[in-house]
Design a protein around this motif. Structure first.
Motif, mmCIF file in Angstrom:
data_model
loop_
_atom_site.group_PDB
_atom_site.id
_atom_site.type_symbol
_atom_site.label_atom_id
_atom_site.label_comp_id
_atom_site.label_asym_id
_atom_site.label_seq_id
_atom_site.Cartn_x
_atom_site.Cartn_y
_atom_site.Cartn_z
ATOM 1 N N ALA A 134 13.561 9.609 6.319
ATOM 2 C CA ALA A 134 12.319 9.174 6.952
ATOM 3 C C ALA A 134 11.807 10.353 7.779
ATOM 4 C CB ALA A 134 12.557 7.961 7.841
ATOM 5 N N VAL A 135 10.606 10.816 7.483
ATOM 6 C CA VAL A 135 10.080 12.012 8.129
ATOM 7 C C VAL A 135 8.651 11.761 8.592
ATOM 8 C CG1 VAL A 135 11.539 13.545 6.743
ATOM 9 C CG2 VAL A 135 9.225 12.982 5.948
ATOM 10 N N LEU A 136 8.166 12.646 9.486
ATOM 11 C CA LEU A 136 6.754 12.698 9.823
ATOM 12 C C LEU A 136 6.142 13.865 9.079
ATOM 13 C CD1 LEU A 136 6.508 11.995 13.668
ATOM 14 C CD2 LEU A 136 6.248 10.400 11.752
ATOM 15 N N GLY A 137 5.031 13.620 8.371
ATOM 16 C CA GLY A 137 4.415 14.662 7.570
ATOM 17 C C GLY A 137 2.905 14.580 7.599
ATOM 18 N N ASP A 138 2.284 15.278 6.658
ATOM 19 C CA ASP A 138 0.842 15.420 6.603
ATOM 20 C C ASP A 138 0.159 14.097 6.251
ATOM 21 O OD1 ASP A 138 -1.312 17.628 6.606
ATOM 22 O OD2 ASP A 138 -1.750 16.486 4.788
ATOM 23 N N TYR A 139 -1.078 13.940 6.722
ATOM 24 C CA TYR A 139 -1.814 12.703 6.466
ATOM 25 C C TYR A 139 -2.105 12.489 4.980
ATOM 26 C CZ TYR A 139 -6.206 15.300 5.805
ATOM 27 O OH TYR A 139 -7.183 16.134 5.333
ATOM 28 N N THR A 140 -2.132 13.577 4.196
ATOM 29 C CA THR A 140 -2.440 13.451 2.771
ATOM 30 C C THR A 140 -1.317 12.784 1.985
ATOM 31 O OG1 THR A 140 -1.578 15.671 2.335
ATOM 32 C CG2 THR A 140 -3.934 15.476 2.821
ATOM 33 N N THR A 141 -0.131 12.700 2.563
ATOM 34 C CA THR A 141 1.012 12.067 1.889
ATOM 35 C C THR A 141 1.561 10.901 2.717
ATOM 36 O OG1 THR A 141 2.418 13.807 2.838
ATOM 37 C CG2 THR A 141 1.703 14.095 0.557
ATOM 38 N N ALA A 142 0.727 10.332 3.586
ATOM 39 C CA ALA A 142 1.163 9.247 4.468
ATOM 40 C C ALA A 142 1.617 8.029 3.677
ATOM 41 C CB ALA A 142 0.020 8.859 5.409
#
Length: 255
Positions: A134-142
């Motif tokens: 579980a990660v925090l990433g870019d809005y384009t892959t939310a």
């Protein structure tokens, strides 16, 4: 003959009423709701918690039908020794779905951080839409999420396809100063603790552990997400930052 026909009609009417169900995404409960509370096959009646109003509406959501009760397990609530290394654990994953796309599907939320250095970084899985970290990433892959019966679920199926979910699972093994629990994604339900909402903030709790801040999280090396069992912004482990993560329900994720 007249009485027989009448009896047959009454029986037919009662049978129809007994089998009445609500369709997908229809209301099935809430304040002053007097209609049917039963959902169709494969759907469950899920309480919706709009911010800032209290829970006052329930909706039939596909894929949210209650599963058979899991075999009882003994929860570890006592502290265990911290690992000798504070590096990010290896969480191998595998593809699980094609994803719901970049438009928010009905009944689900985006979940994102609102503090630097992860301002508007979005919760998702690595690999994308697969089991693993579980990660925090870019809005384009939310990712798209909901809390259903204490389970944090991620929608990983394409729009119009059979609903497929991943579950946020919490490790009982502590790390990072003995105050962090790893969050990952699995095809099986979580058995340790319960997820929920505090306002729009994502929470986690379990019997036997008192958290000073129920919405406190860590984001550590590799953008891996952990539950912070300690105080927010106090004795933050090296390689980690303190965050709170919140649901967001605009049609599209943005930065």
């Amino acid at each position: 003959m007249h009485h027989t026909a009448l009896a047959t009609a009454v029986v037919g009417l009662l049978a129809g009423l007994a089998s009445a169900t609500n369709g997908d995404w229809q209301q099935c409960g809430g304040i002053n709701w007097t209609g049917d509370t039963t959902c169709g096959s494969g759907a469950g009646c899920v309480k919706i918690n709009p911010n800032p109003s209290p829970i006052d509406y329930s909706q039939c959501q596909p894929g949210a039908a209650p599963a058979p009760a899991p075999t009882p397990t003994t929860l570890k609530t006592s502290a265990v020794p911290a690992p000798t290394s504070t590096s990010t654990p290896s969480t191998p994953g595998s593809p699980a779905g094609t994803g719901p796309g970049t438009e928010l599907q009905s009944g689900y939320y985006w979940i994102r951080a609102v503090e630097a250095p992860n301002f508007h970084k979005y919760l998702q899985s690595n690999p994308l839409y697969g089991t693993g970290s579980a990660v925090l990433g870019d809005y384009t892959t939310a990712g798209q999420f909901q809390v259903v019966d204490g389970q944090l679920v991620q929608l990983v199926s394409a729009p119009g396809a059979a609903v497929k979910l991943l579950y946020g699972t919490v490790s009982q093994e502590r790390s990072f100063n003995n105050q962090a629990l790893l969050l990952s994604w699995s095809e099986t339900k979580n058995t340790y603790g319960t997820f929920g909402w505090q306002g729009d903030g994502l929470t986690w709790s379990v019997a036997g552990i008192t958290r000073p801040n129920s919405i406190a999280w860590y984001v550590c090396t590799g953008q891996q997400v952990y539950i912070n069992l300690g105080n927010y912004m106090y004795q933050t482990p090296t390689g980690c930052v303190d965050e709170t993560i919140h649901y967001y329900n605009d049609k599209h994720a943005n930065n």
